[in-house]
Enzyme design. Structure first.
Site, PDB file in Angstrom:
ATOM      1  N   HIS A 157       0.851  -1.199   0.000  1.00 36.49           N
ATOM      2  CA  HIS A 157       0.000   0.000   0.000  1.00 36.49           C
ATOM      3  C   HIS A 157       0.883   1.244   0.000  1.00 36.49           C
ATOM      4  O   HIS A 157       2.076   1.163   0.287  1.00 36.49           O
ATOM      5  CB  HIS A 157      -0.904   0.024   1.240  1.00 36.49           C
ATOM      6  CG  HIS A 157      -0.130   0.196   2.524  1.00 36.49           C
ATOM      7  ND1 HIS A 157       0.500  -0.855   3.173  1.00 36.49           N
ATOM      8  CD2 HIS A 157       0.167   1.291   3.261  1.00 36.49           C
ATOM      9  CE1 HIS A 157       1.117  -0.414   4.244  1.00 36.49           C
ATOM     10  NE2 HIS A 157       0.945   0.896   4.322  1.00 36.49           N
ATOM     11  N   ASP A 204       0.858   5.138   1.889  1.00 36.47           N
ATOM     12  CA  ASP A 204       0.160   5.872   2.941  1.00 36.47           C
ATOM     13  C   ASP A 204      -0.500   7.090   2.285  1.00 36.47           C
ATOM     14  O   ASP A 204       0.016   7.616   1.297  1.00 36.47           O
ATOM     15  CB  ASP A 204       1.143   6.301   4.038  1.00 36.47           C
ATOM     16  CG  ASP A 204       1.731   5.078   4.762  1.00 36.47           C
ATOM     17  OD1 ASP A 204       1.159   3.975   4.644  1.00 36.47           O
ATOM     18  OD2 ASP A 204       2.768   5.239   5.445  1.00 36.47           O
ATOM     19  N   HIS A 248       4.806   0.119   0.022  1.00 33.39           N
ATOM     20  CA  HIS A 248       5.523  -0.722   0.982  1.00 33.39           C
ATOM     21  C   HIS A 248       4.611  -1.822   1.522  1.00 33.39           C
ATOM     22  O   HIS A 248       3.400  -1.777   1.364  1.00 33.39           O
ATOM     23  CB  HIS A 248       6.117   0.124   2.115  1.00 33.39           C
ATOM     24  CG  HIS A 248       5.116   1.025   2.791  1.00 33.39           C
ATOM     25  ND1 HIS A 248       4.608   2.164   2.194  1.00 33.39           N
ATOM     26  CD2 HIS A 248       4.531   0.968   4.016  1.00 33.39           C
ATOM     27  CE1 HIS A 248       3.762   2.755   3.021  1.00 33.39           C
ATOM     28  NE2 HIS A 248       3.690   2.046   4.133  1.00 33.39           N
ATOM     29  N   ARG A 263       7.261  -8.682  15.451  1.00 35.29           N
ATOM     30  CA  ARG A 263       7.562  -7.302  15.037  1.00 35.29           C
ATOM     31  C   ARG A 263       6.505  -6.346  15.603  1.00 35.29           C
ATOM     32  O   ARG A 263       5.308  -6.648  15.582  1.00 35.29           O
ATOM     33  CB  ARG A 263       7.537  -7.225  13.505  1.00 35.29           C
ATOM     34  CG  ARG A 263       7.703  -5.815  12.969  1.00 35.29           C
ATOM     35  CD  ARG A 263       7.644  -5.782  11.439  1.00 35.29           C
ATOM     36  NE  ARG A 263       7.629  -4.416  10.970  1.00 35.29           N
ATOM     37  CZ  ARG A 263       8.709  -3.682  10.779  1.00 35.29           C
ATOM     38  NH1 ARG A 263       9.908  -4.193  10.994  1.00 35.29           N
ATOM     39  NH2 ARG A 263       8.617  -2.438  10.371  1.00 35.29           N
TER      40      ARG A 263
HETATM   41  C1  LIG Z   1      -4.756   8.387   9.694  1.00 37.37           C
HETATM   42  C2  LIG Z   1      -4.725   7.173   9.198  1.00 37.37           C
HETATM   43  C3  LIG Z   1      -3.824   6.749   8.114  1.00 37.37           C
HETATM   44  C4  LIG Z   1      -4.301   5.340   7.811  1.00 37.37           C
HETATM   45  C5  LIG Z   1      -5.720   5.363   8.227  1.00 37.37           C
HETATM   46  C6  LIG Z   1      -5.627   6.061   9.574  1.00 37.37           C
HETATM   47  O1  LIG Z   1      -6.887   6.425  10.056  1.00 37.37           O
HETATM   48  C7  LIG Z   1      -4.942   5.161  10.591  1.00 37.37           C
HETATM   49  C8  LIG Z   1      -4.350   3.944   9.934  1.00 37.37           C
HETATM   50  C9  LIG Z   1      -3.587   4.300   8.676  1.00 37.37           C
HETATM   51  C10 LIG Z   1      -3.394   3.110   7.760  1.00 37.37           C
HETATM   52  C11 LIG Z   1      -2.279   2.158   8.170  1.00 37.37           C
HETATM   53  C12 LIG Z   1      -2.182   1.028   7.123  1.00 37.37           C
HETATM   54  C13 LIG Z   1      -2.228   1.546   5.703  1.00 37.37           C
HETATM   55  C14 LIG Z   1      -3.353   2.569   5.515  1.00 37.37           C
HETATM   56  C15 LIG Z   1      -3.520   2.931   4.026  1.00 37.37           C
HETATM   57  C16 LIG Z   1      -4.581   2.005   6.167  1.00 37.37           C
HETATM   58  O2  LIG Z   1      -5.438   1.359   5.645  1.00 37.37           O
HETATM   59  O3  LIG Z   1      -4.614   2.375   7.510  1.00 37.37           O
HETATM   60  C17 LIG Z   1      -3.109   3.728   6.421  1.00 37.37           C
HETATM   61  C18 LIG Z   1      -4.115   4.863   6.366  1.00 37.37           C
HETATM   62  C19 LIG Z   1      -3.810   5.955   5.390  1.00 37.37           C
HETATM   63  O4  LIG Z   1      -2.633   6.248   5.104  1.00 37.37           O
HETATM   64  O5  LIG Z   1      -4.795   6.581   4.947  1.00 37.37           O
HETATM   65  O1  LIG Z   2       5.000  -1.997  10.377  1.00 35.55           O
HETATM   66  C1  LIG Z   2       5.498  -1.367   9.485  1.00 35.55           C
HETATM   67  O2  LIG Z   2       6.698  -1.295   9.336  1.00 35.55           O
HETATM   68  C2  LIG Z   2       4.688  -0.653   8.441  1.00 35.55           C
HETATM   69  C3  LIG Z   2       3.435  -0.041   8.957  1.00 35.55           C
HETATM   70  C4  LIG Z   2       2.715   0.669   7.882  1.00 35.55           C
HETATM   71  O3  LIG Z   2       3.076   0.630   6.743  1.00 35.55           O
HETATM   72  C5  LIG Z   2       1.520   1.428   8.224  1.00 35.55           C
HETATM   73  O4  LIG Z   2       1.073   1.362   9.403  1.00 35.55           O
HETATM   74  O5  LIG Z   2       1.015   2.105   7.311  1.00 35.55           O
HETATM   75 FE   LIG Z   3       2.098   2.192   5.571  1.00 37.48          FE
END
Ligand SMILES: C=C1C[C@]23C[C@@]1(O)CC[C@H]2[C@@]12CCC[C@@](C)(C(=O)O1)[C@H]2[C@@H]3C(=O)O
Ligand SMILES: O=C(O)CCC(=O)C(=O)O
Ligand SMILES: [Fe+2]
Length: 354
Positions: free
Chosen positions: A235, A237, A292, A302
């Site tokens: 994915h 961010d 990533h 981890r």
């Molecule tokens: C602020 C945020 C970014 C995130 C969604 C969230 O509410 C908290 C979790 C974040 C995360 C972590 C994993 C990948 C991601 C795409 C997801 O599904 O939840 C990211 C979100 C994001 O970057 O939008």
């Molecule tokens: O655990 C990690 O190193 C990655 C976490 C991550 O990619 C995320 O929370 O968006």
């Molecule tokens: Fe991430």
């Protein structure tokens, strides 16, 4: 008037409440629900989840001293070439990082029925549960998470009815430190994009300086069959930038076009910084919002803590006008972009491309 960042995620009901994380402590064999095959890569055409051999011999993203005299050049180069780098001299006390990691461990060690009491509400942000990207993949990830936006109090009370305060204090302290570090890194990135101090006032995107964040605690237990499991599926961010602490267990990998999966090895005391989609838009696609993933392993557990930093929900984002070349994306509000991401995942960016 700005609308807080949490608002961008509020109405994006992603129906995750009917699927809950596994009770990892009790599993000896990888359950079918968590066995990934190469076909389980839906929606991710440019990368294969199950390719395992990371390119250990490949070059790695740089480790940058934030007090280096040429920090702007170093950060700019890293954002363009990699979209990720590690930082040292970041002034986040090691004992604070260790303390939050210890609290994360305690949280994930709680019995499943206790963690489920603090489940993230369907239209909420804070709480325990699966990664928000889960609905896009046919198999479940070897992962559990706990997200905090704003105060953790309400959910922490459900986890530890009598001892929630230490957790909340540690989280508050960590979020404050992360917010100020993220702000400083944002300024460096903007400088690298040619935005200098005089521009700040005039910059129509001054909402950037009102950015806020969310903290995500991630746990990837040791896994009985890591070759067929995924910790966190590929994915990008969504927000401006992410600051990540990882414990000493490998697993994070980035996809480098033409190279493959490159590991980001834990470096004691360093924090990983990566570019998110909103910064990619702002930089007119010159900063790489790198893709990533996390892969689990058979022997060690981890933990990571990711701080996502982004502007208020109603801010309008577009490529910075100073950048050369025609804009590659149309203007979009943060809320609209998060809505697109929640519906279309990695295709969201192409939907706002000009
Ligand atoms: C602020 C945020 C970014 C995130 C969604 C969230 O509410 C908290 C979790 C974040 C995360 C972590 C994993 C990948 C991601 C795409 C997801 O599904 O939840 C990211 C979100 C994001 O970057 O939008
Ligand atoms: O655990 C990690 O190193 C990655 C976490 C991550 O990619 C995320 O929370 O968006
Ligand atoms: Fe991430």
């Amino acid at each position: 008037m700005t609308t807080s960042l949490s608002n961008a995620y509020k109405d994006t009901n992603i129906h995750l409440n009917n699927i809950i994380p596994l009770d990892f402590g009790s599993v000896l064999q990888l359950p079918e629900s968590h066995v990934w095959t190469d076909d389980d890569n839906s929606g991710n055409d440019r990368r294969t989840c199950l390719v395992r051999q990371p390119r250990a011999e490949a070059a790695s993203p740089p480790v940058i001293d934030l007090w280096a005299p040429d920090v702007v050049g170093l950060v700019g180069d890293a954002c363009r070439r990699w979209g990720v780098f590690q930082v040292t001299n970041h002034e986040v006390p090691q004992n604070l990082v260790a303390n939050v990691e210890a609290h994360a461990r305690r949280l994930f060690e709680l019995p499943t029925d206790r963690k489920l009491k603090a489940l993230r509400a369907p239209n909420g942000v804070t709480g325990y549960g699966l990664a928000r990207i889960s609905p896009f993949f046919p198999k479940l990830m070897w992962h559990e998470g706990f997200t905090i936006m704003g105060s953790a109090m309400e959910h922490a009370k459900l986890l530890w009815p009598h001892h929630y305060e230490e957790f909340c204090d540690a989280i508050d302290k960590y979020q404050k430190k992360m917010k100020s570090l993220a702000y400083n890194i944002l300024l460096v990135m903007l400088k690298a994009l040619g935005v200098d101090e005089e521009d700040h006032e005039k910059l129509s995107s001054s909402f950037l300086y009102q950015s806020d964040g969310a903290l995500q605690l991630n746990s990837y237990p040791s896994c009985p069959n890591p070759n067929h499991a995924i910790g966190l599926a590929p994915h990008t961010d969504s927000l401006l930038l992410t600051i990540l602490h990882q414990n000493d267990t490998n697993g994070l990998q980035i996809m480098q076009e033409g190279v493959g999966w490159v590991p980001i090895r834990p470096t004691p005391g360093a924090l990983v910084v990566n570019i998110g989609d909103l910064m990619h838009i702002l930089s007119n696609a010159t900063f790489n919002n790198m893709c990533h993933r996390v892969i689990p392993n058979e022997t060690s557990h981890r933990f990571s803590m990711a701080y996502f930093y982004g502007p208020p929900a109603n801010s309008v984002l577009a490529p910075l006008p100073k950048l050369p070349g025609p804009p590659r994306f149309r203007a979009v509000t943060v809320k609209e972009y998060i809505g697109l991401k929640n519906k279309h995942l990695e295709k969201a960016l192409s939907l706002i491309q000009i």
